[in-house]
Scaffold this active site. Structure first.
Site, PDB file in Angstrom:
ATOM      1  CB  THR A  74      -0.908   0.023   1.251  1.00 32.58           C
ATOM      2  OG1 THR A  74      -1.554  -1.243   1.388  1.00 32.58           O
ATOM      3  CG2 THR A  74      -1.962   1.099   1.148  1.00 32.58           C
ATOM      4  NE  ARG A 104       5.128   0.886   5.165  1.00 33.21           N
ATOM      5  CZ  ARG A 104       4.095   1.581   5.601  1.00 33.21           C
ATOM      6  NH1 ARG A 104       3.299   1.070   6.511  1.00 33.21           N
ATOM      7  NH2 ARG A 104       3.858   2.790   5.141  1.00 33.21           N
ATOM      8  CB  SER A 156       3.948   4.355   8.162  1.00 36.90           C
ATOM      9  OG  SER A 156       2.875   5.188   8.502  1.00 36.90           O
ATOM     10  CG  HIS A 157       0.919   2.181  10.858  1.00 35.48           C
ATOM     11  ND1 HIS A 157       1.036   2.427   9.503  1.00 35.48           N
ATOM     12  CD2 HIS A 157       0.393   0.953  10.974  1.00 35.48           C
ATOM     13  CE1 HIS A 157       0.578   1.378   8.845  1.00 35.48           C
ATOM     14  NE2 HIS A 157       0.181   0.461   9.705  1.00 35.48           N
ATOM     15  CE  LYS A 205       5.753   7.125   0.973  1.00 34.59           C
ATOM     16  NZ  LYS A 205       4.463   7.649   1.408  1.00 34.59           N
ATOM     17  CG  ASP A 234       1.917   7.892  11.266  1.00 35.85           C
ATOM     18  OD1 ASP A 234       2.176   9.093  11.079  1.00 35.85           O
ATOM     19  OD2 ASP A 234       1.899   7.059  10.332  1.00 35.85           O
ATOM     20  CG  ASP A 266       5.069   8.059   8.002  1.00 40.83           C
ATOM     21  OD1 ASP A 266       4.154   7.831   8.823  1.00 40.83           O
ATOM     22  OD2 ASP A 266       4.914   7.946   6.767  1.00 40.83           O
ATOM     23  CG  ASP A 296       1.710   9.385   6.879  1.00 40.82           C
ATOM     24  OD1 ASP A 296       1.644   8.840   8.004  1.00 40.82           O
ATOM     25  OD2 ASP A 296       1.951   8.756   5.831  1.00 40.82           O
ATOM     26  NE  ARG A 297      -1.381   5.408   9.384  1.00 36.21           N
ATOM     27  CZ  ARG A 297      -1.926   4.213   9.410  1.00 36.21           C
ATOM     28  NH1 ARG A 297      -2.662   3.860  10.437  1.00 36.21           N
ATOM     29  NH2 ARG A 297      -1.723   3.357   8.435  1.00 36.21           N
ATOM     30  CB  THR A 314      -6.849   1.194   0.882  1.00 31.05           C
ATOM     31  OG1 THR A 314      -8.168   0.958   1.356  1.00 31.05           O
ATOM     32  CG2 THR A 314      -5.924   1.412   2.059  1.00 31.05           C
ATOM     33  CD  GLU A 364      -5.835   6.207   2.889  1.00 34.27           C
ATOM     34  OE1 GLU A 364      -6.110   5.130   2.339  1.00 34.27           O
ATOM     35  OE2 GLU A 364      -4.677   6.518   3.235  1.00 34.27           O
ATOM     36  CD  GLU A 365      -9.698   2.886   7.539  1.00 28.48           C
ATOM     37  OE1 GLU A 365      -9.711   2.746   8.766  1.00 28.48           O
ATOM     38  OE2 GLU A 365      -8.784   2.485   6.789  1.00 28.48           O
ATOM     39  CB  SER A 366      -5.972   4.171   8.061  1.00 29.03           C
ATOM     40  OG  SER A 366      -5.650   4.935   6.915  1.00 29.03           O
ATOM     41  CE  LYS A 417      -1.551   8.045   6.002  1.00 25.68           C
ATOM     42  NZ  LYS A 417      -1.050   7.138   4.954  1.00 25.68           N
ATOM     43  NE  ARG A 443      -5.614  -2.378   7.374  1.00 23.29           N
ATOM     44  CZ  ARG A 443      -4.719  -2.391   8.362  1.00 23.29           C
ATOM     45  NH1 ARG A 443      -5.092  -2.665   9.590  1.00 23.29           N
ATOM     46  NH2 ARG A 443      -3.442  -2.138   8.107  1.00 23.29           N
TER      47      ARG A 443
HETATM   48  C1  VG1 Z   1      -2.854   1.172   5.820  1.00 24.95           C
HETATM   49  C2  VG1 Z   1      -4.127   1.986   5.831  1.00 24.95           C
HETATM   50  C3  VG1 Z   1      -4.163   2.902   4.623  1.00 24.95           C
HETATM   51  C4  VG1 Z   1      -2.902   3.782   4.614  1.00 24.95           C
HETATM   52  C5  VG1 Z   1      -1.669   2.893   4.660  1.00 24.95           C
HETATM   53  C6  VG1 Z   1      -0.391   3.693   4.777  1.00 24.95           C
HETATM   54  O1  VG1 Z   1      -2.832   0.354   4.682  1.00 24.95           O
HETATM   55  O2  VG1 Z   1      -5.258   1.164   5.848  1.00 24.95           O
HETATM   56  O3  VG1 Z   1      -5.332   3.682   4.671  1.00 24.95           O
HETATM   57  O4  VG1 Z   1      -2.864   4.566   3.458  1.00 24.95           O
HETATM   58  O5  VG1 Z   1      -1.731   2.029   5.793  1.00 24.95           O
HETATM   59  O6  VG1 Z   1      -0.414   4.502   5.911  1.00 24.95           O
HETATM   60  P1  VG1 Z   1      -3.221  -1.209   4.725  1.00 24.95           P
HETATM   61  O7  VG1 Z   1      -2.966  -1.722   3.334  1.00 24.95           O
HETATM   62  O8  VG1 Z   1      -2.371  -1.823   5.783  1.00 24.95           O
HETATM   63  O9  VG1 Z   1      -4.661  -1.248   5.112  1.00 24.95           O
HETATM   64  V1  VG1 Z   1       1.046   4.899   6.653  1.00 24.95           V
HETATM   65  O10 VG1 Z   1       0.688   6.131   7.721  1.00 24.95           O
HETATM   66  O11 VG1 Z   1       1.397   3.333   7.293  1.00 24.95           O
HETATM   67  O12 VG1 Z   1       2.072   5.195   5.430  1.00 24.95           O
HETATM   68 CO    CO Z   2       2.286   7.008   8.328  1.00 23.90          CO
END
Ligand code: VG1
Ligand code: CO
Length: 543
Positions: free
Chosen positions: A18, A22, A113-114, A126, A277, A279, A281-282, A344, A363-365, A376, A496
């Site tokens: 996504t 990683r 990221s998270h 990335k 988070d 990095d 962006d959340r 997504t 995004e909902e995340s 984001k 999910r």
């Molecule tokens: C998750 C989230 C998605 C977000 C992605 C990257 O992806 O659901 O909405 O864009 O993480 O976020 P997935 O494929 O695990 O559902 V970040 O802040 O980890 O770059």
């Molecule tokens: Co992130």
């Protein structure tokens, strides 16, 4: 300086998910692993000789090592200027801004990221293109294809660059420029938001708690909230980026930011709580005694954005990812704006933003952002909320309740089943997919299925198509369940399940979410057989 061509053997597991590639740190530490992926990026690009490349990361374990590698390889491959954040740091939104601001060819962002960090935790790479956004699928597909056949990479025998000293150094024929990672980003925020109104709000006693989760947002939030907006020292907690995020999972949700949540629900809660988070962006938004779901936050920000100077002219459109609740749709409808529903991942918003079709995306995340960058942006969402609060002079709760009274309420939750056996998860999705044609018209309890499909996206700007982006079960009355597999995890699979019930204006808008969606949770299990497939009886994380 002679360029060294190093023979390497291809790996077959470098398919970006996504948001980039990683893997666990030990995977990245294999001989040539990071080098292969970086060279595959360069080999998939055209016409970058002499241009600028931005490199930075979220400060996690292995960040500095890979930055040194990437600098040498970028110089060997012919980039003219390499812009690096001091200490190897750039938040993801700041990197996006730096690419755009300095007209760079692209950028390499080192982050998972998270996901947790540390010697046995996650790392990621990335590539972002010249608009500052994540590379679209045609680029990531090309990188993956190249990674499977690569036989050599290019590098230089040069000493490490001192990442902690701002200024220029030469590496081969390239100039490496170490810059302050915060200054340009903070200046952009000052342009978008009414800092003096926010400062006045804070001077008047408005209290903020910001949890940077020992991740990259610390320096940004400290400079902006405490430095430029006058919030009390200590407003930013866990503000020093640590290679292992202090052993925590830098995911700003109610599970991993529980201390903040508890404080915001407590008797002497600050007026506004937020977190970001790994990095940056959340975002997590919590008012005094009230959690705002990310889907609601997107809708509320879109409905009020015109109160901030950067959005005073109104919005061109709103975009949300498919699993994100329909709350933003209600706002778009009432404001007469186009609404876009994408798969997504932020990479799907880039074309809409570039074409001026959407101004705010989410995004909902816990991801929200706008056309100011192509990622984001956690702190941006916090500042937009603060700007709105400063203008409206109401509490977060009052703004939320007013919003629901005007647009109705989308009760919403996401259930994650983590570290599931991959073949069991695949079987669950395959079985659901097989049942899709037979579902419409059938009922589960009182819930009648109106439609069901596997979401496919046709990009309205470039016509590219993305299939199999999530199983949607749509019920009469607007309720919905979505199933998809995560594309960011590094161990097994994560299932999910996204659950949503719409309550129109005039209905009961003050229920507990768990109660409002209880029948849908039962239906989700009945439809998918999570327990039968995985043995799991409850989700690991509910957000
Ligand atoms: C998750 C989230 C998605 C977000 C992605 C990257 O992806 O659901 O909405 O864009 O993480 O976020 P997935 O494929 O695990 O559902 V970040 O802040 O980890 O770059
Ligand atoms: Co992130």
């Amino acid at each position: 300086m002679s360029i060294r061509e190093v023979a390497t053997k291809a790996y077959d597991d470098q398919k970006p998910g996504t948001s980039g590639l990683r893997k666990k740190v030990p995977v990245f530490q294999q001989a040539g692993y990071a080098e292969n992926f970086i060279q595959s990026i360069f080999d998939s690009l055209d016409g970058f000789a002499g241009t600028a490349l931005v490199i930075g990361g979220d400060g996690r374990f292995y960040n500095r090592e890979v930055i040194q590698t990437a600098i040498r390889m970028a110089a060997a491959n012919g980039f003219g200027t390499i812009i690096v954040g001091r200490g190897g740091i750039f938040s993801t939104p700041a990197a996006s801004h730096i690419i755009r601001h300095y007209g760079a060819f692209g950028g390499i962002i080192l982050s998972a990221s998270h996901n947790p960090g540390g010697p046995n935790e996650d790392f990621g790479i990335k590539y972002n293109i010249s608009n500052g956004g994540p590379a679209p699928e045609k680029v990531t597909d090309a990188i993956y294809a190249r990674s499977r056949t690569i036989g050599r990479y290019l590098t230089l025998d040069t000493p490490d660059v001192d990442l902690d000293r701002e200024g220029d150094t030469r590496v081969g024929d390239a100039t490496v420029r170490i810059i302050d990672p915060v200054a340009d980003y903070a200046a952009l925020m000052e342009k978008l938001f009414d800092f003096s109104a926010i400062r006045k709000l804070i001077d008047g006693g408005f209290r903020i708690a910001f949890d940077a989760m020992s991740a990259v947002t610390g320096p940004y939030a400290t400079e902006i909230l405490e430095g430029r907006l006058g919030a009390a020292r200590g407003t930013v907690r866990n503000g020093i980026p640590l290679p292992d995020f202090g052993g925590h999972h830098p995911d700003p949700n109610l599970v991993h930011a529980k201390d903040l949540y508890d404080e915001m629900m407590g008797p002497d809660a600050p007026d506004f709580g937020a977190a970001s988070d790994g990095d940056g962006d959340r975002n997590l938004i919590i008012g005094k005694g009230i959690f705002i779901t990310p889907s609601d936050s997107l809708a509320m920000l879109a409905a009020n954005a015109h109160l901030a100077p950067g959005y005073a002219r109104g919005l061109a459109g709103i975009a949300r990812s498919m699993p994100t609740s329909g709350a933003a749709d209600r706002v778009a409808e009432q404001l007469g704006l186009p609404l876009f529903e994408t798969p997504t991942g932020w990479k799907f918003f880039g074309n809409l933003l570039d074409a001026g079709k959407a101004t705010i995306c989410g995004e909902e995340s816990a991801g929200t952002g706008s056309d100011h960058v192509r990622e984001k942006d956690g702190l941006w969402a916090v500042l937009l909320w603060l700007n709105i609060l400063a203008v409206r002079q109401e509490s977060v709760r009052a703004i939320a309740e007013d919003h629901w009274a005007r647009f109705g309420r989308n009760y919403y939750a996401r259930h994650d089943y983590e570290g599931v056996d991959s073949s069991a998860a695949d079987a669950l999705i395959a079985e659901l997919r097989g049942r899709l044609p037979a579902l419409p018209g059938t009922s589960i309890g009182a819930l009648r299925i109106q439609a069901s499909d596997d979401f496919a996206y046709l990009d309205p700007v470039d016509g590219s198509q993305s299939a199999r982006q999530g199983i949607r079960i749509l019920f009469e009355g607007g309720s919905r369940i979505v199933f998809r597999l995560s594309g960011t995890g590094t161990t097994g699979a994560t299932i999910r399940v996204y659950i949503e019930r719409y309550e129109a204006v005039g209905g009961d808008l003050a229920r507990e979410t768990g109660d409002a969606i209880a029948d849908l949770i039962v239906a989700a299990e009945e439809l998918s057989g999570i327990e039968r497939h995985t043995g799991r009886t409850a989700p690991d994380v509910v957000t």
